[in-house]
Design a protein around this motif. Structure first.
Motif, PDB file in Angstrom:
ATOM      1  N   ASP A  58       5.608   8.231 -17.647  1.00 28.40           N
ATOM      2  CA  ASP A  58       5.737   6.920 -18.286  1.00 28.40           C
ATOM      3  C   ASP A  58       6.562   5.957 -17.439  1.00 28.40           C
ATOM      4  OD1 ASP A  58       4.243   7.878 -20.403  1.00 28.40           O
ATOM      5  OD2 ASP A  58       5.961   8.116 -21.752  1.00 28.40           O
ATOM      6  N   ALA A  59       7.636   6.453 -16.850  1.00 24.15           N
ATOM      7  CA  ALA A  59       8.504   5.592 -16.038  1.00 24.15           C
ATOM      8  C   ALA A  59       7.776   5.102 -14.787  1.00 24.15           C
ATOM      9  CB  ALA A  59       9.773   6.345 -15.650  1.00 24.15           C
ATOM     10  N   TYR A  60       7.117   6.008 -14.073  1.00 20.55           N
ATOM     11  CA  TYR A  60       6.382   5.595 -12.877  1.00 20.55           C
ATOM     12  C   TYR A  60       5.222   4.674 -13.228  1.00 20.55           C
ATOM     13  CZ  TYR A  60       8.886   8.779  -9.763  1.00 20.55           C
ATOM     14  OH  TYR A  60       9.847   9.404  -9.015  1.00 20.55           O
ATOM     15  N   GLN A  61       4.551   4.938 -14.341  1.00 22.98           N
ATOM     16  CA  GLN A  61       3.465   4.051 -14.772  1.00 22.98           C
ATOM     17  C   GLN A  61       4.011   2.657 -15.086  1.00 22.98           C
ATOM     18  OE1 GLN A  61       0.375   4.574 -14.340  1.00 22.98           O
ATOM     19  NE2 GLN A  61      -0.431   6.337 -15.435  1.00 22.98           N
ATOM     20  N   SER A  62       5.173   2.600 -15.700  1.00 23.73           N
ATOM     21  CA  SER A  62       5.784   1.315 -16.026  1.00 23.73           C
ATOM     22  C   SER A  62       6.075   0.502 -14.765  1.00 23.73           C
ATOM     23  CB  SER A  62       7.074   1.535 -16.822  1.00 23.73           C
ATOM     24  OG  SER A  62       7.700   0.306 -17.109  1.00 23.73           O
ATOM     25  N   VAL A  63       6.603   1.161 -13.747  1.00 23.98           N
ATOM     26  CA  VAL A  63       6.862   0.478 -12.476  1.00 23.98           C
ATOM     27  C   VAL A  63       5.545   0.020 -11.866  1.00 23.98           C
ATOM     28  CG1 VAL A  63       7.711   0.779 -10.110  1.00 23.98           C
ATOM     29  CG2 VAL A  63       9.008   1.712 -12.035  1.00 23.98           C
ATOM     30  N   ARG A  64       4.536   0.871 -11.920  1.00 23.51           N
ATOM     31  CA  ARG A  64       3.228   0.516 -11.350  1.00 23.51           C
ATOM     32  C   ARG A  64       2.637  -0.711 -12.044  1.00 23.51           C
ATOM     33  NH1 ARG A  64      -2.234   1.462 -10.757  1.00 23.51           N
ATOM     34  NH2 ARG A  64      -2.870   2.435  -8.798  1.00 23.51           N
ATOM     35  N   VAL A  65       2.748  -0.753 -13.368  1.00 22.66           N
ATOM     36  CA  VAL A  65       2.244  -1.907 -14.113  1.00 22.66           C
ATOM     37  C   VAL A  65       3.023  -3.169 -13.740  1.00 22.66           C
ATOM     38  CG1 VAL A  65       2.065  -2.941 -16.419  1.00 22.66           C
ATOM     39  CG2 VAL A  65       1.299  -0.608 -16.040  1.00 22.66           C
ATOM     40  N   SER A  66       4.329  -3.047 -13.624  1.00 25.05           N
ATOM     41  CA  SER A  66       5.158  -4.199 -13.265  1.00 25.05           C
ATOM     42  C   SER A  66       4.796  -4.750 -11.888  1.00 25.05           C
ATOM     43  CB  SER A  66       6.640  -3.828 -13.279  1.00 25.05           C
ATOM     44  OG  SER A  66       7.048  -3.501 -14.586  1.00 25.05           O
ATOM     45  N   SER A 102       0.823  -1.212   0.000  1.00 25.59           N
ATOM     46  CA  SER A 102       0.000   0.000   0.000  1.00 25.59           C
ATOM     47  C   SER A 102       0.859   1.265   0.000  1.00 25.59           C
ATOM     48  CB  SER A 102      -0.946   0.001   1.200  1.00 25.59           C
ATOM     49  OG  SER A 102      -0.215  -0.044   2.413  1.00 25.59           O
ATOM     50  N   SER A 103       1.988   1.231   0.683  1.00 27.32           N
ATOM     51  CA  SER A 103       2.866   2.401   0.715  1.00 27.32           C
ATOM     52  C   SER A 103       3.537   2.639  -0.636  1.00 27.32           C
ATOM     53  CB  SER A 103       3.944   2.230   1.787  1.00 27.32           C
ATOM     54  OG  SER A 103       3.363   2.201   3.056  1.00 27.32           O
ATOM     55  N   VAL A 104       3.953   1.568  -1.281  1.00 26.27           N
ATOM     56  CA  VAL A 104       4.593   1.694  -2.597  1.00 26.27           C
ATOM     57  C   VAL A 104       3.582   2.194  -3.618  1.00 26.27           C
ATOM     58  CG1 VAL A 104       5.716   0.429  -4.473  1.00 26.27           C
ATOM     59  CG2 VAL A 104       6.335  -0.051  -2.096  1.00 26.27           C
ATOM     60  N   GLU A 105       2.378   1.650  -3.600  1.00 33.13           N
ATOM     61  CA  GLU A 105       1.353   2.083  -4.540  1.00 33.13           C
ATOM     62  C   GLU A 105       0.990   3.549  -4.306  1.00 33.13           C
ATOM     63  OE1 GLU A 105      -2.710   0.398  -6.568  1.00 33.13           O
ATOM     64  OE2 GLU A 105      -2.222  -0.266  -4.546  1.00 33.13           O
ATOM     65  N   ALA A 106       0.862   3.955  -3.052  1.00 33.69           N
ATOM     66  CA  ALA A 106       0.549   5.356  -2.733  1.00 33.69           C
ATOM     67  C   ALA A 106       1.664   6.278  -3.210  1.00 33.69           C
ATOM     68  CB  ALA A 106       0.323   5.516  -1.233  1.00 33.69           C
ATOM     69  N   TYR A 107       2.916   5.863  -3.027  1.00 30.50           N
ATOM     70  CA  TYR A 107       4.056   6.663  -3.487  1.00 30.50           C
ATOM     71  C   TYR A 107       4.016   6.832  -5.002  1.00 30.50           C
ATOM     72  CZ  TYR A 107       8.722   7.812  -5.072  1.00 30.50           C
ATOM     73  OH  TYR A 107       9.770   8.400  -5.718  1.00 30.50           O
ATOM     74  N   LEU A 108       3.818   5.737  -5.727  1.00 30.88           N
ATOM     75  CA  LEU A 108       3.781   5.799  -7.187  1.00 30.88           C
ATOM     76  C   LEU A 108       2.620   6.664  -7.667  1.00 30.88           C
ATOM     77  CD1 LEU A 108       4.598   2.075  -8.026  1.00 30.88           C
ATOM     78  CD2 LEU A 108       6.072   4.055  -8.408  1.00 30.88           C
ATOM     79  N   ASP A 109       1.448   6.495  -7.060  1.00 30.94           N
ATOM     80  CA  ASP A 109       0.284   7.283  -7.467  1.00 30.94           C
ATOM     81  C   ASP A 109       0.531   8.771  -7.242  1.00 30.94           C
ATOM     82  OD1 ASP A 109      -0.842   4.855  -8.075  1.00 30.94           O
ATOM     83  OD2 ASP A 109      -2.364   4.928  -6.494  1.00 30.94           O
ATOM     84  N   HIS A 110       1.138   9.122  -6.118  1.00 29.40           N
ATOM     85  CA  HIS A 110       1.450  10.522  -5.838  1.00 29.40           C
ATOM     86  C   HIS A 110       2.436  11.069  -6.878  1.00 29.40           C
ATOM     87  CE1 HIS A 110       2.427  14.189  -3.697  1.00 29.40           C
ATOM     88  NE2 HIS A 110       3.703  13.888  -3.851  1.00 29.40           N
ATOM     89  N   PHE A 139       1.829  -3.891  -9.938  1.00 33.77           N
ATOM     90  CA  PHE A 139       0.414  -4.030  -9.602  1.00 33.77           C
ATOM     91  C   PHE A 139      -0.486  -4.409 -10.773  1.00 33.77           C
ATOM     92  CE2 PHE A 139       2.291  -0.856  -6.691  1.00 33.77           C
ATOM     93  CZ  PHE A 139       2.253  -1.627  -5.540  1.00 33.77           C
ATOM     94  N   GLY A 140       0.070  -4.466 -11.974  1.00 29.71           N
ATOM     95  CA  GLY A 140      -0.684  -4.956 -13.126  1.00 29.71           C
ATOM     96  C   GLY A 140      -1.587  -3.960 -13.816  1.00 29.71           C
ATOM     97  N   LYS A 141      -1.540  -2.673 -13.425  1.00 29.33           N
ATOM     98  CA  LYS A 141      -2.370  -1.681 -14.114  1.00 29.33           C
ATOM     99  C   LYS A 141      -1.792  -0.292 -13.934  1.00 29.33           C
ATOM    100  CE  LYS A 141      -5.586  -0.936 -10.305  1.00 29.33           C
ATOM    101  NZ  LYS A 141      -6.970  -0.790  -9.925  1.00 29.33           N
ATOM    102  N   VAL A 142      -2.142   0.595 -14.887  1.00 25.74           N
ATOM    103  CA  VAL A 142      -1.712   1.985 -14.803  1.00 25.74           C
ATOM    104  C   VAL A 142      -2.692   2.765 -13.946  1.00 25.74           C
ATOM    105  CG1 VAL A 142      -0.576   1.963 -17.062  1.00 25.74           C
ATOM    106  CG2 VAL A 142      -2.946   2.699 -16.882  1.00 25.74           C
ATOM    107  N   LEU A 143      -2.279   3.941 -13.505  1.00 29.77           N
ATOM    108  CA  LEU A 143      -3.162   4.845 -12.796  1.00 29.77           C
ATOM    109  C   LEU A 143      -3.929   5.644 -13.849  1.00 29.77           C
ATOM    110  CD1 LEU A 143      -4.078   6.117 -10.098  1.00 29.77           C
ATOM    111  CD2 LEU A 143      -2.277   7.821 -10.445  1.00 29.77           C
ATOM    112  N   ALA A 144      -5.238   5.481 -13.877  1.00 34.01           N
ATOM    113  CA  ALA A 144      -6.073   6.172 -14.858  1.00 34.01           C
ATOM    114  C   ALA A 144      -6.042   7.676 -14.618  1.00 34.01           C
ATOM    115  CB  ALA A 144      -7.500   5.654 -14.784  1.00 34.01           C
ATOM    116  N   MET A 145      -6.286   8.438 -15.667  1.00 31.46           N
ATOM    117  CA  MET A 145      -6.266   9.894 -15.551  1.00 31.46           C
ATOM    118  C   MET A 145      -7.307  10.401 -14.570  1.00 31.46           C
ATOM    119  SD  MET A 145      -3.887  11.328 -17.328  1.00 31.46           S
ATOM    120  CE  MET A 145      -4.444  12.997 -17.526  1.00 31.46           C
ATOM    121  N   ASP A 146      -8.459   9.768 -14.528  1.00 30.25           N
ATOM    122  CA  ASP A 146      -9.542  10.274 -13.687  1.00 30.25           C
ATOM    123  C   ASP A 146      -9.736   9.460 -12.416  1.00 30.25           C
ATOM    124  OD1 ASP A 146     -10.445   8.007 -14.950  1.00 30.25           O
ATOM    125  OD2 ASP A 146     -12.316   8.866 -15.627  1.00 30.25           O
TER     126      ASP A 146
END
Length: 65
Positions: free
Chosen positions: A45-53, A10-18, A55-62
């Motif tokens: 793009d780089a942070y989204q790539s890590v997020r996909v690797s 949860s902390s890693v995902e929150a960091y990437l989303d921020h 958690f399996g999905k990108v952070l949507a724009m909305d």
């Protein structure tokens, strides 16, 4: 001796989303001021790539915070 940091999902995902949201803001600000948003786009793009690797999905724009 291991030099690793415990993985708290949860902390890693929150960091990437921020980070993704912040670089999106910078990209928009750069475009509005006639400056290149290329660097900001690369970071998004780089942070989204890590997020996909991880958690399996990108952070949507909305996606809400």
């Amino acid at each position: 001796m291991s030099a690793t940091v415990p993985f708290v999902e949860s902390s890693v995902e929150a960091y990437l989303d921020h980070a993704i949201r912040r670089w999106r803001e910078i990209r928009v600000d750069a475009a509005a001021m006639d400056r290149s948003g290329l660097i900001a786009s690369c970071y998004v793009d780089a942070y989204q790539s890590v997020r996909v690797s991880l958690f399996g999905k990108v952070l949507a724009m909305d996606e809400p915070q």
